[in-house]
Design a protein around this motif. Structure first.
Motif, PDB file in Angstrom:
ATOM      1  N   UNK A   1       0.809  -1.219   0.000  1.00 29.06           N
ATOM      2  CA  UNK A   1       0.000   0.000   0.000  1.00 29.06           C
ATOM      3  C   UNK A   1       0.849   1.278   0.000  1.00 29.06           C
ATOM      4  N   UNK A   2       2.167   1.125  -0.028  1.00 31.88           N
ATOM      5  CA  UNK A   2       3.050   2.299  -0.029  1.00 31.88           C
ATOM      6  C   UNK A   2       2.973   3.019  -1.377  1.00 31.88           C
ATOM      7  N   UNK A   3       2.986   4.329  -1.323  1.00 29.71           N
ATOM      8  CA  UNK A   3       3.036   5.124  -2.551  1.00 29.71           C
ATOM      9  C   UNK A   3       4.395   4.919  -3.221  1.00 29.71           C
ATOM     10  N   UNK A   4       4.429   5.082  -4.528  1.00 29.13           N
ATOM     11  CA  UNK A   4       5.657   4.831  -5.289  1.00 29.13           C
ATOM     12  C   UNK A   4       6.845   5.619  -4.743  1.00 29.13           C
ATOM     13  N   UNK A   5       6.633   6.871  -4.365  1.00 33.09           N
ATOM     14  CA  UNK A   5       7.757   7.669  -3.857  1.00 33.09           C
ATOM     15  C   UNK A   5       8.192   7.251  -2.452  1.00 33.09           C
ATOM     16  N   UNK A   6       7.410   6.421  -1.783  1.00 36.68           N
ATOM     17  CA  UNK A   6       7.740   5.942  -0.450  1.00 36.68           C
ATOM     18  C   UNK A   6       8.282   4.506  -0.435  1.00 36.68           C
ATOM     19  N   UNK A   7       8.281   3.832  -1.584  1.00 32.15           N
ATOM     20  CA  UNK A   7       8.740   2.441  -1.632  1.00 32.15           C
ATOM     21  C   UNK A   7      10.176   2.251  -1.142  1.00 32.15           C
ATOM     22  N   UNK A   8      11.136   3.020  -1.634  1.00 31.73           N
ATOM     23  CA  UNK A   8      12.510   2.806  -1.146  1.00 31.73           C
ATOM     24  C   UNK A   8      12.638   3.010   0.363  1.00 31.73           C
ATOM     25  N   UNK A   9      12.023   4.065   0.876  1.00 27.59           N
ATOM     26  CA  UNK A   9      12.070   4.344   2.309  1.00 27.59           C
ATOM     27  C   UNK A   9      11.434   3.208   3.113  1.00 27.59           C
ATOM     28  N   UNK A  10      10.275   2.756   2.675  1.00 25.19           N
ATOM     29  CA  UNK A  10       9.562   1.685   3.368  1.00 25.19           C
ATOM     30  C   UNK A  10      10.363   0.395   3.342  1.00 25.19           C
ATOM     31  N   UNK A  11      10.940   0.069   2.192  1.00 25.89           N
ATOM     32  CA  UNK A  11      11.729  -1.150   2.066  1.00 25.89           C
ATOM     33  C   UNK A  11      12.956  -1.121   2.980  1.00 25.89           C
ATOM     34  N   UNK A  12      13.677  -0.017   2.986  1.00 26.86           N
ATOM     35  CA  UNK A  12      14.875   0.092   3.819  1.00 26.86           C
ATOM     36  C   UNK A  12      14.501   0.074   5.299  1.00 26.86           C
ATOM     37  N   UNK A  13      13.430   0.757   5.672  1.00 28.27           N
ATOM     38  CA  UNK A  13      13.010   0.760   7.082  1.00 28.27           C
ATOM     39  C   UNK A  13      12.721  -0.664   7.552  1.00 28.27           C
ATOM     40  N   UNK A  14      12.029  -1.445   6.730  1.00 28.80           N
ATOM     41  CA  UNK A  14      11.752  -2.836   7.088  1.00 28.80           C
ATOM     42  C   UNK A  14      13.016  -3.680   7.058  1.00 28.80           C
ATOM     43  N   UNK A  15      13.892  -3.434   6.112  1.00 28.89           N
ATOM     44  CA  UNK A  15      15.148  -4.196   6.047  1.00 28.89           C
ATOM     45  C   UNK A  15      15.957  -3.992   7.317  1.00 28.89           C
ATOM     46  N   UNK A  16      15.854  -2.811   7.906  1.00 28.68           N
ATOM     47  CA  UNK A  16      16.600  -2.530   9.128  1.00 28.68           C
ATOM     48  C   UNK A  16      16.025  -3.250  10.346  1.00 28.68           C
ATOM     49  N   UNK A  17      14.843  -3.850  10.229  1.00 31.70           N
ATOM     50  CA  UNK A  17      14.276  -4.609  11.346  1.00 31.70           C
ATOM     51  C   UNK A  17      14.658  -6.085  11.287  1.00 31.70           C
ATOM     52  N   UNK A  18      15.342  -6.502  10.226  1.00 32.19           N
ATOM     53  CA  UNK A  18      15.766  -7.893  10.097  1.00 32.19           C
ATOM     54  C   UNK A  18      16.856  -8.163  11.126  1.00 32.19           C
ATOM     55  N   UNK A  19      16.725  -9.227  11.901  1.00 31.37           N
ATOM     56  CA  UNK A  19      17.769  -9.542  12.888  1.00 31.37           C
ATOM     57  C   UNK A  19      19.135  -9.717  12.215  1.00 31.37           C
TER      58      UNK A  19
END
Length: 99
Positions: free
Chosen positions: A44-62
């Motif tokens: 549901x992320x807007x196209x301009x928010x995809x990179x930010x959203x992806x990196x934010x979630x990647x940073x939660x990976x143990x």
């Protein structure tokens, strides 16, 4: 790294780490209990928010640095600030870095 694997290098307190850089890789690396939430948010992320959203979630990976980070946080929460440098203790020309 295969053609379908892509990574970003993030600089953490414990040093650089590589995190997944595709939606599929991030989803697969997340703990089971977070995958549905990630999928709902990334879809549901807007196209301009995809990179930010992806990196934010990647940073939660143990990562291998998590245990050291948790030990440092526990030490600081207990009131042990040895080795901690506060911003107001730095000179104007000193580089402020977490790593």
């Amino acid at each position: 790294m295969t053609a379908s694997e892509h990574y970003l290098t993030m600089h953490m307190t414990g040093g650089p780490i590589q995190v997944p850089a595709t939606i599929r890789q991030v989803r697969e690396a997340l703990p089971d209990e977070l995958r549905a939430q990630f999928t709902a948010e990334i879809e549901s992320a807007a196209a301009d928010q995809l990179p930010f959203t992806l990196v934010r979630w990647a940073m939660t990976i143990p990562t291998e640095h998590d245990d050291a980070e948790e030990a440092l946080l526990a030490r600081v929460r207990a009131g042990d600030f040895s080795g901690v440098t506060f911003a107001d203790e730095l000179g104007d020309d000193e580089y402020r870095s977490a790593g």
